[in-house]
Structures are given as structure tokens and as C-alpha cells.
Design a protein around this motif. Structure first.
Motif: not given
Length: 408
Positions: A61-62, A121-125, A127-131
Motif C-alpha cells: 500500500r505504501q 499520507s503515503a506512509t500512513e503516518y 492512519s490506524t495501521s501499524p505504521w
């Protein structure tokens, strides 16, 4: 954060026309071939995407998001943040005049700031993901802080410990100004001095005014708005220690970024990393680190991270809560190139434009410590400007020149 009416860089804070002086100074954009601003968007940003990609074992995704961002900034048009992003509405307002246009046609300050927000946003900073919360620039910051050059710079403090307070103050101010050339600034040398250890690289120097505002024993509150982490933040912290130790300030508020920004901009985590580096160092550096650690515990040194420090706006448009806070201090010290651009306006000013006039809006006394790394500059004397222009050097952008400008 207190909101103000968002606007284009060609407008005033309330959407009306800018004053005539600003209308005569064009907003810097990246659409001029061969310009510094174009080089940042066309070369530096794509290279940074690759560096961030290589620094982490990101998932599909990233990688897909980074690919899309690269395509957009090089050959596409500016797209808004996804509606799921927490600050989608705020950026939608800030970018309402820019979405759908080439990145190169947007104001440089806005485009550069928005690029870093999109990279998060691209690296999911957010987000609710592990990243979530993983700083994509952390490996670069920490590698620099662990480098042997920092050991050498900190050892140089031992020779400075017994110097007269006034000489030490001047040296530490120079070290803070020159940032990554702090190793030169910490040394007290005789004879020929390198830039960063003497005034030969300064295009303006109001440091005498600064010490008049902050005499020893004044016991004032001072705000320091940080720029970069790592080797630049270390000398900033050492200067802060000197101000506290000699009571040029009774209390210092260190303003940092609330999230990753412009690759190396300092956040709270970076301040902690630098403090730990100092505390663990031998000699005078360790003593300084211990004092700063104690200053944090007693409230004499406080960290704050206002959202406005990551906004793509000039300081003229700061929200009222921040304005009131900075109005209450004896002096605000703004570090670095980005803070300078936001302070005076990211425009092609005549370099002799008055610094005092450009900062008259600021809610209190203000000082700028800056190594020149972009086109914007004001407050130069005509003879200084003439000499710089005749030199043939890229003095505005090469990082070889610096300034200390103060408006009481």
C-alpha cells in the motif's frame, strides 16, 4: 487551533488584496526554469520519496501510494487529501485555489508544505495501521545525531567552558546560527576563521541588539521556535542552557513541530534524543545535558508543539492563541530558513527592504537566526548587497552565508 480565513498567498489574511509593497514583490513559485524553487520540486522531492522508500520495509500500500505521489508531483496536478485524513477539511480550505493545477504553478511555500503532508499520507503516518506515528525521516535524523562529528563538536565545549561569559555567549550564538557547521562555531580560534566561527559569512548581524533585549540577570521568558533536529538542535539546546544559566532568560519555551515536516524538522521526540545524547556525553557537554534535563523537570524549559508550525502560511496569519502567547514573551527567536520565509513572506523582495517593516505585525520582539538556503532575504545594506551580487556566488541558496536579524 484557532482558525483564520484561509487564503491564497496573493491575498491578505481576510481574503482582500495584499498591501502595495507585497504586490510589488512576486510570490515565489517553482515554474521558472533553473530557479532554486523549481529544483526543489523537480529534483529534491522525487529523490526524497526514494530515500524514504528505501529507509523502511513498507508494504504494497505504501509503495503504491509513493508511486502515485511521485507521478503526481512530476507530471500530474495537485490532488486534495483523501476525505479520511484527519485534517482533510483544513487542507481543502488552504488549497482551494491550487487543486487541479500543476505543482509548479502553486506558491512555493504552499507546495513544499503540502508535499510533506502528502508524504505522511503515503506512509500512513496518520492512519490506524501499524505504521501510525512512525516518523519517515527518523532514520536520517538519528544517523546524523549518532555520527562521530557530533562527538567532536561536543568535545569542543570543554575548551569553551572557561572562556569569559560574553565570549562564550557570542560563540554559542554563532554555533546555533550555523547549525550543521556547529563544530566551527564551538571553537575559539585566532587568526583566519572559517564561516560559522566569525562574522565573515554574515550578511547581517544584529546580535548586539539581542543581548540588549536579554541582558544577564534579566530573568525574562523567551520563546525559541526550532528548525532542524540532530546537529542543529544540539547547539540550539546548548545556547538555551547558556541563556538559562546566566539568567538572560528565567524560562524558555521551545516550540517544535507536532508531526514530521521538511525532512529534519524537530519534534518532541527529537528534543528528547538530543537531550539523551548530551546527558550521555563526557565532560562539559554532559554537564550541560544534566542542567537541561533538570530545567525540563522544573519547568524552566518547556516544549510546545502548536499545529500552526506545520501550516503552509506566513506568520502574519498566525492564530490568536499563538499570537497572544508570543506577545507575552520578551523575545521570540526563530531558527532556520523555513521560519524566515514564513516570517518575512516567501516573496522576491528587494533585499534592502526593511526587516523591521516586514516584521512589524509580529506580536513582540523577534530575532531570526538563519543560514541562507532559499531566495528570500530582506534587511541588507545596499553596500552589502552590491558586494554579494558582484561576487558571482549563489549566496542566497548555497548555505555559505547567514544572518542574525532582530526587531526589538
Amino acid at each position: 487551533m484557532t482558525k483564520k480565513t484561509p487564503h491564497n498567498s496573493d491575498e491578505g489574511a481576510e481574503g482582500g488584496p495584499r498591501p502595495a509593497a507585497e504586490q510589488d514583490a512576486p510570490v515565489i513559485r517553482s515554474n521558472e526554469p533553473g530557479s532554486f524553487a523549481r529544483g526543489v520540486l523537480a529534483k529534491r522531492h522525487p529523490a526524497l520519496i526514494q530515500q524514504v522508500r528505501d529507509a523502511f520495509p513498507y508494504g504494497p500500500r505504501q509503495h503504491e501510494a509513493l508511486d502515485a505521489l511521485l507521478d503526481e508531483i512530476t507530471s500530474g496536478v495537485i490532488e486534495p487529501l483523501a476525505s479520511s485524513e484527519p485534517d482533510h477539511g483544513q487542507w481543502l480550505a488552504w488549497g482551494r485555489r491550487h487543486f487541479g493545477r500543476s505543482w509548479f504553478d502553486a506558491p512555493f511555500l504552499w507546495a513544499e508544505s503540502y508535499f510533506y503532508r502528502r508524504l505522511l499520507s503515503a506512509t500512513e503516518y496518520f492512519s490506524t495501521s501499524p505504521w501510525q506515528g512512525v516518523d519517515p525521516f527518523a532514520p536520517f535524523k538519528r544517523a546524523e545525531l549518532r555520527g562521530t562529528a557530533v562527538d567532536e563538536e561536543l568535545r569542543a565545549l570543554d575548551a569553551l567552558a572557561d572562556a569569559p561569559a560574553e565570549e562564550r555567549a557570542t560563540t554559542l550564538l554563532r554555533a546555533s546560527l550555523w547549525g550543521n557547521r556547529a563544530d566551527l562555531g564551538f571553537r575559539i580560534t585566532e587568526g583566519d576563521a572559517a564561516p560559522g566561527a566569525a562574522t565573515d559569512g554574515l550578511v547581517a548581524d544584529d546580535s548586539g541588539v539581542l543581548w540588549q533585549i536579554l541582558p544577564a540577570g534579566a530573568g525574562a521568558t523567551v520563546a525559541v521556535v526550532a528548525d532542524n533536529a540532530g546537529r542543529e538542535l544540539v547547539p540550539d539546546l546548548i545556547l538555551i542552557d547558556h541563556l538559562l544559566l546566566h539568567r538572560h532568560a528565567e524560562r524558555i519555551v521551545l516550540h517544535v513541530k507536532p508531526h514530521p515536516y521538511y525532512v529534519s524538522d524537530a519534534m518532541t521526540a527529537d528534543v528528547i534524543d538530543c537531550l539523551r545524547r548530551l546527558v550521555a556525553a563526557p565532560g562539559e557537554a554532559g554537564v550541560i545535558g544534566g542542567r537541561l534535563w533538570d530545567a525540563m523537570a522544573t519547568g524552566r524549559l518547556e516544549i510546545r508543539a502548536h499545529p500552526f508550525f506545520c501550516a503552509p502560511l506566513p506568520y502574519e496569519d498566525m492564530p490568536e492563541d499563538l499570537r497572544e502567547e508570543l506577545a507575552a514573551v520578551a523575545l521570540t527567536i526563530l531558527k532556520g530558513d523555513l521560519n524566515y520565509r514564513r516570517l518575512v513572506g516567501d516573496r522576491m523582495w528587494d533585499a534592502t527592504t526593511s526587516f523591521a517593516d516586514r516584521t512589524a505585525y509580529f506580536p513582540g520582539a523577534v530575532a531570526a537566526f538563519r543560514t541562507l538556503k532559499s531566495d528570500v532575504v530582506v534587511g541588507l545594506e545596499q553596500r552589502t548587497l552590491d558586494a554579494l551580487e558582484q561576487s558571482g556566488a549563489a549566496w542566497r541558496t548555497s548555505g555559505t552565508h547567514g544572518l542574525v536579524q532582530v526587531r526589538p
